[in-house]
Design a protein around this motif. Structure first.
Motif, mmCIF file in Angstrom:
data_model
loop_
_atom_site.group_PDB
_atom_site.id
_atom_site.type_symbol
_atom_site.label_atom_id
_atom_site.label_comp_id
_atom_site.label_asym_id
_atom_site.label_seq_id
_atom_site.Cartn_x
_atom_site.Cartn_y
_atom_site.Cartn_z
ATOM 1 N N GLY A 124 2.591 11.349 -15.170
ATOM 2 C CA GLY A 124 2.936 10.841 -16.725
ATOM 3 C C GLY A 124 4.190 10.098 -16.839
ATOM 4 N N LEU A 125 4.665 9.291 -15.834
ATOM 5 C CA LEU A 125 5.693 8.474 -15.770
ATOM 6 C C LEU A 125 5.318 7.213 -16.298
ATOM 7 N N SER A 126 6.054 6.552 -16.888
ATOM 8 C CA SER A 126 5.947 5.099 -17.674
ATOM 9 C C SER A 126 6.075 4.270 -16.406
ATOM 10 N N PRO A 127 5.209 3.205 -16.380
ATOM 11 C CA PRO A 127 5.033 2.211 -15.119
ATOM 12 C C PRO A 127 6.401 1.881 -14.595
ATOM 13 N N LYS A 128 7.310 1.431 -15.541
ATOM 14 C CA LYS A 128 8.804 1.011 -15.173
ATOM 15 C C LYS A 128 9.461 2.238 -14.311
ATOM 16 N N ALA A 129 9.386 3.431 -14.962
ATOM 17 C CA ALA A 129 10.074 4.494 -14.282
ATOM 18 C C ALA A 129 9.429 4.886 -12.850
ATOM 19 N N ALA A 130 7.861 4.709 -12.893
ATOM 20 C CA ALA A 130 7.080 4.845 -11.581
ATOM 21 C C ALA A 130 7.514 3.722 -10.530
ATOM 22 N N VAL A 131 7.652 2.440 -11.011
ATOM 23 C CA VAL A 131 8.152 1.733 -9.987
ATOM 24 C C VAL A 131 9.532 2.090 -9.425
ATOM 25 N N GLY A 132 10.407 2.440 -10.209
ATOM 26 C CA GLY A 132 11.878 3.037 -9.848
ATOM 27 C C GLY A 132 11.560 4.180 -8.682
ATOM 28 N N VAL A 133 10.807 5.050 -9.222
ATOM 29 C CA VAL A 133 10.532 6.484 -8.096
ATOM 30 C C VAL A 133 9.974 5.792 -6.755
ATOM 31 N N ALA A 134 9.072 4.893 -6.977
ATOM 32 C CA ALA A 134 8.232 4.450 -5.619
ATOM 33 C C ALA A 134 9.526 3.795 -4.759
ATOM 34 N N LEU A 135 10.157 2.794 -4.997
ATOM 35 C CA LEU A 135 10.992 2.164 -4.613
ATOM 36 C C LEU A 135 12.197 2.988 -4.181
ATOM 37 N N ALA A 136 12.720 4.109 -4.844
ATOM 38 C CA ALA A 136 13.564 5.017 -4.426
ATOM 39 C C ALA A 136 12.913 5.873 -3.302
ATOM 40 N N ALA A 137 11.749 6.257 -3.597
ATOM 41 C CA ALA A 137 11.148 7.218 -2.424
ATOM 42 C C ALA A 137 10.566 6.664 -1.132
ATOM 43 N N ASP A 138 10.344 5.382 -1.064
ATOM 44 C CA ASP A 138 9.734 4.921 -0.005
ATOM 45 C C ASP A 138 10.318 3.795 0.890
ATOM 46 N N THR A 139 11.231 3.145 0.127
ATOM 47 C CA THR A 139 11.873 1.923 0.855
ATOM 48 C C THR A 139 12.547 2.123 2.262
ATOM 49 N N LEU A 140 13.323 3.082 2.529
ATOM 50 C CA LEU A 140 13.865 3.227 3.734
ATOM 51 C C LEU A 140 12.799 3.643 4.638
ATOM 52 N N SER A 141 11.959 4.499 4.329
ATOM 53 C CA SER A 141 10.716 5.226 5.147
ATOM 54 C C SER A 141 9.883 4.121 5.714
ATOM 55 N N ILE A 142 9.409 3.444 4.486
ATOM 56 C CA ILE A 142 8.653 2.231 5.084
ATOM 57 C C ILE A 142 9.259 1.085 5.939
ATOM 58 N N THR A 143 10.362 1.084 5.625
ATOM 59 C CA THR A 143 11.321 -0.032 6.560
ATOM 60 C C THR A 143 11.343 0.486 7.885
ATOM 61 N N VAL A 144 11.719 1.561 8.032
ATOM 62 C CA VAL A 144 11.933 2.146 9.426
ATOM 63 C C VAL A 144 10.567 2.133 10.077
ATOM 64 N N PHE A 186 0.958 -1.264 -0.015
ATOM 65 C CA PHE A 186 -0.131 -0.053 0.007
ATOM 66 C C PHE A 186 0.927 1.476 0.096
ATOM 67 N N GLY A 187 2.109 1.160 0.479
ATOM 68 C CA GLY A 187 2.893 2.559 0.871
ATOM 69 C C GLY A 187 3.312 2.810 -0.632
ATOM 70 N N TYR A 188 3.906 1.524 -1.303
ATOM 71 C CA TYR A 188 4.469 1.716 -2.778
ATOM 72 C C TYR A 188 3.151 2.177 -3.530
ATOM 73 N N SER A 189 2.154 1.583 -3.464
ATOM 74 C CA SER A 189 0.922 1.855 -4.434
ATOM 75 C C SER A 189 0.617 3.320 -4.451
ATOM 76 N N LEU A 190 0.639 3.863 -3.061
ATOM 77 C CA LEU A 190 0.233 5.591 -3.119
ATOM 78 C C LEU A 190 1.029 6.262 -4.189
ATOM 79 N N THR A 191 2.494 6.191 -3.700
ATOM 80 C CA THR A 191 3.470 6.976 -4.419
ATOM 81 C C THR A 191 3.428 6.640 -6.221
ATOM 82 N N LEU A 192 3.170 4.936 -6.444
ATOM 83 C CA LEU A 192 2.867 4.808 -8.020
ATOM 84 C C LEU A 192 1.868 5.298 -8.464
ATOM 85 N N TRP A 193 0.900 5.822 -7.798
ATOM 86 C CA TRP A 193 -0.388 6.102 -8.482
ATOM 87 C C TRP A 193 -0.173 7.668 -8.485
#
Length: 186
Positions: free
Chosen positions: A104-124, A91-98
């Protein structure tokens, strides 16, 4: 599509040379808010809190849904917690992906942005809030209908928010984490 996201930086080129970002006047949003969203500068606590709240929203939806599903299926604490954590990330990644797909990002680019933006934050956030739940006496054995369940969960989310906000502030100030998402909010 990825080139479109960088078009606003086209003014940063001077006769084929890339000038340092600090050599240019700040963007309009930097004037209004008095800080930089793109990293390399001071980040406000407000910006960090908003990024953390965004992350917390996705995590909370995922965790509560995981707990409801695990409880309804009669699972034990460990599998219920594992499902809740997995759904918190989803759900955390999904909010950013949306949000970035709408920009206007491509799905592949959007996944990269979501991973970069949220991984550490969600993990902590997940380490802290689940750690708090494990430390609150009786919280892991409380049922969805118990006030202890909801009180412990609210307390765990509050502690996770308070600890994750400085992490996000640090990351955004360095152009990481949610600073990556802010690049697409023009």
């Amino acid at each position: 599509m990825e080139h479109e996201a960088h078009d606003h930086h086209s003014g940063h080129l001077n006769h084929g040379r890339h000038e340092p970002q600090d050599a240019h006047p700040p963007h309009d949003d930097e004037h209004r808010h008095g800080h930089r969203h793109h990293g390399g500068g001071e980040t406000s606590w407000s910006t960090a809190a908003k990024a953390t709240l965004h992350c917390l929203t996705g995590c909370a939806f995922g965790e509560v849904l995981g707990m409801i599903i695990g409880t309804a299926l009669g699972w034990g604490n460990a599998p219920t917690m594992a499902l809740a954590i997995a759904l918190a990330f989803l759900f955390g990644y999904s909010l950013t992906l949306w949000a970035v797909l709408r920009a206007g990002l491509s799905p592949k680019a959007a996944v990269g942005v979501a991973l970069a933006a949220d991984t550490l934050s969600i993990t902590v956030m997940e380490i802290v809030d689940n750690g708090v739940l494990l430390l609150v006496p009786g919280a892991m054995d409380a049922h969805l209908s118990d006030a202890l369940f909801w009180g412990a969960l609210a307390f765990a989310f509050l502690v996770a928010f308070l600890i994750t906000t400085p992490v996000n502030k640090w990351m955004i100030g360095r152009g990481k984490g949610h600073a990556v998402v802010h690049r697409y909010h023009h």
